[in-house]
Design a protein around this motif. Structure first.
Motif, PDB file in Angstrom:
ATOM      1  N   GLU A 137      -2.017  -0.376   2.723  1.00 31.10           N
ATOM      2  CA  GLU A 137      -2.192  -1.439   1.727  1.00 31.10           C
ATOM      3  C   GLU A 137      -3.185  -2.505   2.176  1.00 31.10           C
ATOM      4  O   GLU A 137      -4.004  -2.970   1.399  1.00 31.10           O
ATOM      5  CB  GLU A 137      -0.839  -2.086   1.427  1.00 31.10           C
ATOM      6  CG  GLU A 137      -0.884  -3.076   0.279  1.00 31.10           C
ATOM      7  CD  GLU A 137       0.494  -3.584  -0.098  1.00 31.10           C
ATOM      8  OE1 GLU A 137       0.644  -4.119  -1.211  1.00 31.10           O
ATOM      9  OE2 GLU A 137       1.427  -3.448   0.716  1.00 31.10           O
ATOM     10  N   SER A 166       0.198   3.881   2.144  1.00 29.70           N
ATOM     11  CA  SER A 166       0.168   3.623   0.700  1.00 29.70           C
ATOM     12  C   SER A 166      -0.513   4.768  -0.034  1.00 29.70           C
ATOM     13  O   SER A 166      -1.285   5.526   0.546  1.00 29.70           O
ATOM     14  CB  SER A 166      -0.587   2.318   0.424  1.00 29.70           C
ATOM     15  OG  SER A 166       0.054   1.229   1.037  1.00 29.70           O
ATOM     16  N   TRP A 167      -0.203   4.887  -1.323  1.00 29.59           N
ATOM     17  CA  TRP A 167      -0.870   5.827  -2.225  1.00 29.59           C
ATOM     18  C   TRP A 167      -0.768   7.281  -1.725  1.00 29.59           C
ATOM     19  O   TRP A 167      -1.759   8.011  -1.680  1.00 29.59           O
ATOM     20  CB  TRP A 167      -2.331   5.421  -2.429  1.00 29.59           C
ATOM     21  CG  TRP A 167      -2.455   3.985  -2.788  1.00 29.59           C
ATOM     22  CD1 TRP A 167      -1.965   3.369  -3.900  1.00 29.59           C
ATOM     23  CD2 TRP A 167      -3.077   2.952  -2.014  1.00 29.59           C
ATOM     24  NE1 TRP A 167      -2.248   2.032  -3.876  1.00 29.59           N
ATOM     25  CE2 TRP A 167      -2.932   1.744  -2.726  1.00 29.59           C
ATOM     26  CE3 TRP A 167      -3.758   2.942  -0.793  1.00 29.59           C
ATOM     27  CZ2 TRP A 167      -3.417   0.536  -2.264  1.00 29.59           C
ATOM     28  CZ3 TRP A 167      -4.247   1.738  -0.327  1.00 29.59           C
ATOM     29  CH2 TRP A 167      -4.073   0.555  -1.059  1.00 29.59           C
ATOM     30  N   LYS A 227       3.833   4.281  -7.345  1.00 33.57           N
ATOM     31  CA  LYS A 227       2.659   3.497  -7.711  1.00 33.57           C
ATOM     32  C   LYS A 227       1.855   4.303  -8.734  1.00 33.57           C
ATOM     33  O   LYS A 227       0.883   4.971  -8.389  1.00 33.57           O
ATOM     34  CB  LYS A 227       1.794   3.219  -6.483  1.00 33.57           C
ATOM     35  CG  LYS A 227       2.526   2.544  -5.331  1.00 33.57           C
ATOM     36  CD  LYS A 227       2.799   1.083  -5.616  1.00 33.57           C
ATOM     37  CE  LYS A 227       3.388   0.396  -4.392  1.00 33.57           C
ATOM     38  NZ  LYS A 227       3.653  -1.040  -4.622  1.00 33.57           N
ATOM     39  N   SER A 238       3.206   7.363  -4.185  1.00 36.76           N
ATOM     40  CA  SER A 238       4.210   6.449  -3.645  1.00 36.76           C
ATOM     41  C   SER A 238       3.763   5.910  -2.299  1.00 36.76           C
ATOM     42  O   SER A 238       2.765   6.352  -1.732  1.00 36.76           O
ATOM     43  CB  SER A 238       5.561   7.167  -3.464  1.00 36.76           C
ATOM     44  OG  SER A 238       5.934   7.893  -4.604  1.00 36.76           O
TER      45      SER A 238
END
Length: 288
Positions: A137, A166-167, A227, A238
């Motif tokens: 992030e 992240s992602w 996300k 996620s």
């Protein structure tokens, strides 16, 4: 010819193209039955759809034949991803390169013989799903600045990984994660007064990372909040939380310090394959 040995996209003979199209056609026919709007609305690709795509050979394209794959080159791989993305099914196409270029290809190129023999057939048959975890992030795609750390356990018989990614594509449904982490005590910022020594500082950063196989069932692994991405909600993107996750020494991919190169290799392949994901949607928008 020389260019065929150095370029990812070699010239393809007509007979090879005909054989490739024979492999792509059943995938394309299966995808045409899938409703992309339903996938995006529900925020998930159903198991029925995944089974159909898997049975038609949708996830084996970058896996060697010795491990139950098709061993396609980049031309074939791109054609398969485009076929999976027909009718605007971008989530399916993106999932394919996640399983293929990011995961299977990483294991095939950098894994040990034991890792390849164990994991690649499971990816090919759908027994196991993999996801690659690089971005964070606070650092985005600046891999050299990542904060996820790894250190040896107290008995030196395994690693402990701590951080947050992240992602992460398909995280809720993944069985194993390929995690890039920075070794504690290595690659930390060093303030040089001489600007010409910046190269050595950067080298120290990138050479301090390694890649690891992390089972989702391992203690300390938590799949965080979804996300959703516009048009790609079916990927179930996620965050992944790693709280001193213990993993054995033989879960290292490649050699210690190879993590930065492995991450860059996987990400660079994504850049052009994503074009194959978007192409069918663009054709549909302009009426081709």
């Amino acid at each position: 010819m020389l260019f065929q040995t150095i370029l990812e996209y070699p010239e393809v003979r007509q007979d090879e193209m005909d054989e490739l199209m024979n492999q792509v056609e059943p995938i394309a026919n299966r995808v045409k039955e899938v409703d992309p709007e339903k996938i995006d609305k529900n925020g998930a690709i159903t198991e029925n759809v995944l089974t159909g795509v898997r049975n038609s050979g949708g996830f084996v394209h970058r896996i060697p034949r010795t491990h139950r794959g098709n061993d396609l080159n980049m031309v074939g791989y791109t054609a398969v991803v485009e076929a999976l993305s027909l009718e605007g099914n971008m989530s399916l196409g993106a999932l394919a390169y996640t399983m293929g270029s990011w995961s299977a290809r990483t294991l095939e190129k950098h894994g040990t013989e034991e890792q390849k023999a164990f994991y690649l057939p499971m990816i090919a048959t759908g027994e196991a799903a993999f996801s690659l975890c690089v971005s964070e992030e606070k650092t985005g795609s600046n891999v050299a600045a990542m904060q996820t750390s790894v250190r040896l356990g107290e008995d030196n018989r395994g690693y402990l990984i701590k951080g947050k990614k992240s992602w992460v594509i398909n995280a809720p449904n993944t069985d194993y994660f390929i995690v890039i982490a920075k070794h504690q005590g290595l690659g930390e910022d060093v303030k040089y007064s001489d600007p010409e020594r910046q190269f050595h500082q950067d080298k120290r950063k990138t050479g301090s990372m390694s890649a690891f196989i992390v089972p989702k069932k391992a203690p300390g692994v938590t799949v965080g909040q979804l996300k959703p991405f516009i048009g790609l909600r079916g990927l179930q993107v996620s965050e992944l939380i790693l709280d001193d996750v213990p993993i054995p020494l033989d879960y290292l991919i490649g050699k210690t310090g190879d993590g930065f190169g492995i991450a860059m290799e996987a990400v660079s392949m994504e850049r052009h394959v994503m074009g194959a994901v978007l192409l069918p949607l663009l054709k549909k928008l302009i009426g081709l």
